[in-house]
Motif scaffolding. Sequence first.
Motif, PDB file in Angstrom:
ATOM      1  N   ARG A   1       0.848  -1.192   0.000  1.00 48.88           N
ATOM      2  CA  ARG A   1       0.000   0.000   0.000  1.00 48.88           C
ATOM      3  C   ARG A   1       0.880   1.237   0.000  1.00 48.88           C
ATOM      4  O   ARG A   1       1.600   1.498   0.970  1.00 48.88           O
TER       5      ARG A   1
ATOM      6  N   TRP B   1      -8.949   7.801   5.615  1.00 46.90           N
ATOM      7  CA  TRP B   1      -8.686   8.029   4.193  1.00 46.90           C
ATOM      8  C   TRP B   1      -8.644   9.523   3.882  1.00 46.90           C
ATOM      9  O   TRP B   1      -7.724  10.019   3.216  1.00 46.90           O
TER      10      TRP B   1
ATOM     11  N   ARG C   1     -12.781   1.800  -4.493  1.00 50.16           N
ATOM     12  CA  ARG C   1     -11.790   1.294  -3.545  1.00 50.16           C
ATOM     13  C   ARG C   1     -11.423  -0.158  -3.842  1.00 50.16           C
ATOM     14  O   ARG C   1     -10.264  -0.545  -3.712  1.00 50.16           O
TER      15      ARG C   1
ATOM     16  N   GLN D   1      -8.946  -0.135  -6.642  1.00 52.28           N
ATOM     17  CA  GLN D   1      -7.621   0.264  -6.187  1.00 52.28           C
ATOM     18  C   GLN D   1      -6.934  -0.862  -5.425  1.00 52.28           C
ATOM     19  O   GLN D   1      -5.754  -1.161  -5.645  1.00 52.28           O
ATOM     20  N   LEU D   2      -7.679  -1.500  -4.523  1.00 54.10           N
ATOM     21  CA  LEU D   2      -7.110  -2.611  -3.766  1.00 54.10           C
ATOM     22  C   LEU D   2      -6.790  -3.789  -4.674  1.00 54.10           C
ATOM     23  O   LEU D   2      -5.774  -4.475  -4.486  1.00 54.10           O
TER      24      LEU D   2
ATOM     25  N   SER E   1      -3.519  -3.223  -6.335  1.00 51.84           N
ATOM     26  CA  SER E   1      -2.428  -3.410  -5.381  1.00 51.84           C
ATOM     27  C   SER E   1      -2.158  -4.887  -5.126  1.00 51.84           C
ATOM     28  O   SER E   1      -1.006  -5.317  -5.026  1.00 51.84           O
TER      29      SER E   1
ATOM     30  N   SER F   1     -14.104  -4.676   2.088  1.00 49.06           N
ATOM     31  CA  SER F   1     -13.360  -5.872   2.483  1.00 49.06           C
ATOM     32  C   SER F   1     -14.044  -7.142   1.995  1.00 49.06           C
ATOM     33  O   SER F   1     -13.391  -8.067   1.506  1.00 49.06           O
TER      34      SER F   1
ATOM     35  N   THR G   1     -13.555  -7.424  -1.828  1.00 46.40           N
ATOM     36  CA  THR G   1     -12.163  -7.734  -2.147  1.00 46.40           C
ATOM     37  C   THR G   1     -11.846  -9.196  -1.849  1.00 46.40           C
ATOM     38  O   THR G   1     -11.184  -9.887  -2.637  1.00 46.40           O
TER      39      THR G   1
END
Length: 367
Positions: free
Chosen positions: A10, A94, A241, A244-245, A248, A300, A303
Motif C-alpha cells: 500500500r 482516508w 476502492r 484500487q485494492l 495493489s 473488504s 475484495t
Amino acid sequence: MADLVTDVLRRHAEDAFADELAALAAQDDRPRPERWRLSPWAVATYLLGGELPDGTVITPKYIGPRRVVEVAVTTLATDRALLLLGVPGTAKTWVSEHLAAAISGDSTLLVQGTAGTPEEAVRYGWNYARLLTAGPSREALVPSPLMRAMADGRIARVEELTRIPADVQDSLITILSEKTLPVPELGTEVQAVRGFNLIATANDRDRGVNELSSALRRRFNTVVLPLPGSLEEEVEIVTRRVEQLGRSLRLPELPRLPGGAEEIRRVVTVFRELRAGLTTDGRTKVKTPSGTLSTAEAISVVTNGMALAAHFGDGVLRAGDIAAGVIGAVVRDPAADQQVWREYVEGVVRERDGWKDFYRAARENAR
C-alpha cells in the motif's frame, strides 16, 4: 529503490497519486497558505475529483458532500485543529491521509491512538543509550511526529483520538493553544512554524471510552463525515476502492471480472438495509445486527470475494464468493446476530427476484 516503491502493498497517498498532485500544483494559480503545496481550492479538487484546464482528470478520493470537504480544508488554513468524526467506515482515515498528502506532501507524520499510547508518542522521547552516556541533549531527544510537524510547518495526524488515555490527550492542549511544545529537560521549547496543523479522527461509537475534555474539544473544529447518502453513492465508493485494492493485490480488474458490478450492488444493498432496519423499497422492517456494517467492511467483503474467485474459482465473481464474507460481517455476536441474519435471509432475500443464488449461498455458508 524504484522497484521497492512499486512493490509495496500500500503506497502512501502522496506516492500513489503523485502525478495528480503534480498536475494540480502546476496549474494552481490561487493563493496558498504558507508552506502549503496547493491552494485550498486545489486541495478540495484533489479530494473530490474534477478535470483541469489541460484535460488532466483528477480522480475523486472522497465521495460525499462537497461542503464537508471545503470546511475541513479551510479549518486547516486557520489556527484550529480538525477533528473528523463519524461512525466506523466513513473514510475518516482516508480523508485525513489525503488532506495531509495534498497540503504537506507527507501523510506519514502519524500517531496511532490506542489505550496504551504513551505521552512520548505525542510529545517526545529519549534515546536512552545517549541519555545515559551524555545526559539530556538535543542528540538524545527523539521527536514525536507532532514535534517534527511543528518544526517543519506540516500537517500531523492522530488516529482514534478518543482511544488515547485522557492524560495523554490533554498533552495536546498546549500544542494546539500555544503552538508550543516545552522541553523542560533542556530548558527550551519547540515553536510551531506556519503551515503546522493537526488532523485527528474519532469514532461516534467510541464516545465514553476516553471522552475529550471540554478544554481539548474547544481546540478542534469538528467535521462529521456522514454515511453515504444513497445506494448509488455507496456502490461507487465501494467500486473505486475495490478497484484500487485489486490493483495493489494484483487481482483481476472488476470490468474484466464478470458479475463484479452486480455483486457489489448486492453487498451494499444488504449492508444498507440491515443498517437502516428497512428494505430499500420501504416495505419491510428488518432487525439490525450489533455490528456497524460500514462501507469499509463492504469493501473488504468484495475484495475477499474477488480473491476467492481468482484463486479458488473460475475467475467469475459469484454469490458464493461473497456470501461467507457478508455473514462474517453481519454475525459478530452469534447469540443475537445469528437470528437477525436468519430472519433477513428468509424474510427478504428468499423473496427477492434475481437473488436465488445468493439465498442458496447464504443458506449453505450458514450451516
